[in-house]
Design a protein around this motif. Structure first.
Motif, short mmCIF file in Angstrom:
data_model
loop_
_atom_site.label_atom_id
_atom_site.label_comp_id
_atom_site.label_asym_id
_atom_site.label_seq_id
_atom_site.Cartn_x
_atom_site.Cartn_y
_atom_site.Cartn_z
N GLY A 119 0.74 6.02 0.13
CA GLY A 119 0.98 4.75 -0.54
C GLY A 119 0.29 4.74 -1.90
N SER A 120 0.73 3.84 -2.77
CA SER A 120 0.04 3.67 -4.05
C SER A 120 -1.40 3.25 -3.82
CB SER A 120 0.70 2.57 -4.89
OG SER A 120 2.07 2.73 -4.92
N ASP A 121 -1.62 2.56 -2.71
CA ASP A 121 -2.97 2.08 -2.42
C ASP A 121 -3.97 3.23 -2.41
OD1 ASP A 121 -1.84 -0.41 -2.15
OD2 ASP A 121 -1.89 -0.43 0.04
N PHE A 130 -1.54 -7.74 -9.17
CA PHE A 130 -1.60 -7.15 -7.82
C PHE A 130 -3.06 -7.13 -7.32
CE2 PHE A 130 -1.08 -2.94 -5.38
CZ PHE A 130 -0.55 -3.57 -4.26
N CYS A 169 0.08 -3.59 -14.59
CA CYS A 169 1.13 -3.64 -13.56
C CYS A 169 2.41 -4.13 -14.23
CB CYS A 169 0.69 -4.60 -12.46
SG CYS A 169 1.81 -4.65 -11.06
N ASN A 217 3.35 -7.89 -10.61
CA ASN A 217 3.36 -8.68 -9.38
C ASN A 217 2.16 -9.62 -9.46
OD1 ASN A 217 3.31 -9.60 -6.77
ND2 ASN A 217 2.89 -7.63 -5.82
N ASP A 220 1.21 0.70 -13.28
CA ASP A 220 1.74 0.61 -11.92
C ASP A 220 3.19 0.15 -12.01
OD1 ASP A 220 2.41 -0.04 -9.31
OD2 ASP A 220 0.48 -0.98 -8.85
N TYR A 258 7.80 -1.62 -9.24
CA TYR A 258 9.11 -2.30 -9.29
C TYR A 258 10.02 -1.76 -10.39
CZ TYR A 258 6.56 -5.37 -6.24
OH TYR A 258 5.82 -5.85 -5.20
N THR A 278 6.24 4.10 -6.26
CA THR A 278 6.13 4.03 -4.79
C THR A 278 7.51 4.13 -4.13
OG1 THR A 278 5.32 2.69 -2.94
CG2 THR A 278 6.26 1.48 -4.79
N SER A 332 7.86 2.38 -1.48
CA SER A 332 7.79 1.18 -0.63
C SER A 332 8.78 0.08 -0.98
CB SER A 332 6.38 0.57 -0.68
OG SER A 332 5.44 1.44 -0.12
N LYS A 333 9.33 0.07 -2.20
CA LYS A 333 10.15 -1.06 -2.61
C LYS A 333 11.63 -0.64 -2.73
CE LYS A 333 6.42 -3.36 -2.44
NZ LYS A 333 5.33 -3.40 -3.39
N ARG A 363 4.64 4.86 3.78
CA ARG A 363 3.42 5.00 2.97
C ARG A 363 3.47 6.21 2.04
NH1 ARG A 363 2.70 1.49 2.06
NH2 ARG A 363 0.55 1.67 1.40
C1 LIG Z 1 4.12 -3.26 -3.41
C2 LIG Z 1 3.27 -2.75 -4.51
C3 LIG Z 1 2.77 -1.45 -4.49
C4 LIG Z 1 3.10 -0.52 -3.35
O1 LIG Z 1 1.98 -0.09 -2.70
P1 LIG Z 1 2.19 1.05 -1.59
O2 LIG Z 1 0.77 1.32 -1.17
O3 LIG Z 1 2.82 2.21 -2.28
O4 LIG Z 1 3.03 0.48 -0.51
C5 LIG Z 1 2.04 -1.00 -5.56
N1 LIG Z 1 1.80 -1.80 -6.61
C6 LIG Z 1 2.27 -3.05 -6.67
C7 LIG Z 1 2.01 -3.87 -7.86
C8 LIG Z 1 3.00 -3.58 -5.61
O5 LIG Z 1 3.43 -4.84 -5.68
#
Ligand SMILES: *Cc1c(COP(=O)(O)O)cnc(C)c1O
Length: 354
Positions: free
Chosen positions: A74-76, A101, A146, A150, A175, A178, A202, A204-205, A213
């Motif tokens: 994940g980006s996290d 974020f 970002c 977000n 980041d 999106y 990512t 994830s979206k 992840r």
């Molecule tokens: C949803 C989101 C992510 C995604 O995080 P993951 O860990 O890759 O799921 C990253 N940065 C922002 C700003 C987000 O809104």
């Protein structure tokens, strides 16, 4: 001259990374008695620690070389690794533009790093005037941008991002979680022009793989090498890597679903505009809309009561709610719930005026 080494924590520069059995013998053929694995089963072998199969697919997709690509859990994970590589706990600082974020703050707190937060202006754009004085601080190591942002949904002005890339001597993280939903050009190829840039994306979206992840970073090879040195050896499971590879092989699904989401977003904007409880719809380059309402806490709860879950962002942007664009029938449910609420409100105001 930009010298990356002056920005890296000394213990990280000196780190001798873990070398796994799979790193030491790279071949695919033979009797593998080197990693204390179980010889039975289908998930019995350790995965490639460098995710080379995924990176090859990504290169075919976007042309960016493997040594400029990093895959994180994940980006996290990537955000956390960046703090750990560049910021000495209790001493160094990072900066971001709020509202934004929440993970930049959480990862800063975990790593004992002060995060300076500069408010965006009324258009949710970066205010350049505030900025330059911070650039002088030698303990300021990171700036998180970002874009699309977000929870506000908008991209930041290209000229403001360029200004930061050119004038800040530390690391700039853009980041782009999106970016797939936006018409704006990605910064993913700009690491050659800006050796201090890390772009995060990512799966994830837009790629519909939040459960898998997989986050990706693009940067110059020196930064990618540092990320590789510090990550856990097997940070991405084989199941998850395979899921991302399959998504890249099924680009048609990705494109088709993305188009549905964008069409639904346009429809949702049209319909929300006709409802008088929606006071404002902020411009969005993402797959969600931030809307201003009269009383966000109340509306959020009313929607929950109708089993429609949105994100109450009142604490970040007064009386705002963030709405993710769902499937067509889900968006219809949202509009129906809102329309019913208005009907109910009108009815009860009629009753009380009687
Ligand atoms: C949803 C989101 C992510 C995604 O995080 P993951 O860990 O890759 O799921 C990253 N940065 C922002 C700003 C987000 O809104």
């Amino acid at each position: 001259m930009f010298d990356l080494k002056t920005l890296v924590r000394p213990n990280i520069l000196a780190l001798k990374p873990y070398s796994s059995a799979r790193d030491e013998f790279k071949g695919d053929e033979g009797v593998f008695l080197d990693a204390n694995e179980n010889p039975f089963g289908t998930l019995n072998r350790y995965p490639n620690s460098d995710q080379k199969n995924l990176k090859q697919k990504l290169t075919a997709y976007n042309g960016i070389a493997n040594n400029n690509t990093f895959a994180g859990n994940g980006s996290d994970e990537i955000i956390d690794l960046i703090y750990r590589i560049f910021c000495n706990p209790g001493k160094d600082k990072a900066l971001t533009f709020t509202p934004t974020f929440g993970m930049y703050q959480v990862a800063a707190d975990i790593n004992d790093i002060e995060l300076i937060t500069l408010p965006l202006n009324d258009e949710f754009q970066i205010n350049r005037n505030d900025l330059t004085s911070y650039f002088e601080d030698e303990n300021l190591k990171l700036i998180f941008i970002c874009s699309p942002n977000n929870p506000t949904g908008n991209c930041f002005n290209k000229s403001d991002i360029e200004f930061i890339l050119k004038n800040f001597k530390g690391i700039v993280i853009i980041d782009e979680a999106y970016a797939d939903f936006s018409d704006q050009q990605s910064w993913q190829n700009s690491f050659e022009a800006y050796p201090n840039l890390i772009v995060i994306q990512t799966f994830s979206k837009a790629w519909a793989l939040a459960a898998a992840r997989i986050g990706i970073a693009y940067a110059n090879d020196e930064i990618i090498q540092l990320l590789n040195n510090v990550k856990m050896p097997y940070n991405i499971s084989k199941l998850n890597e395979t899921a991302a590879i399959e998504a890249l092989e099924n680009r048609k699904d990705f494109e088709a679903n993305k188009q549905i989401i964008l069409d639904e977003k346009a429809l949702l904007i049209q319909e929300l505009k006709t409802l008088d409880i929606i006071k404002k719809i902020y411009p969005s380059d993402a797959n969600f809309l931030l809307v201003e309402v009269e009383d966000a806490n109340q509306l959020y709860q009313n929607l929950v009561d109708q089993k429609v879950i949105t994100r109450n962002r009142n604490s970040l942007v007064k009386n705002s709610i963030r709405i993710t664009v769902g499937r067509p029938e889900e968006n219809k449910k949202l509009i129906k719930a809102l329309t019913d609420l208005i009907g109910f409100k009108n009815l009860s105001s009629l009753n009380t005026t009687k």
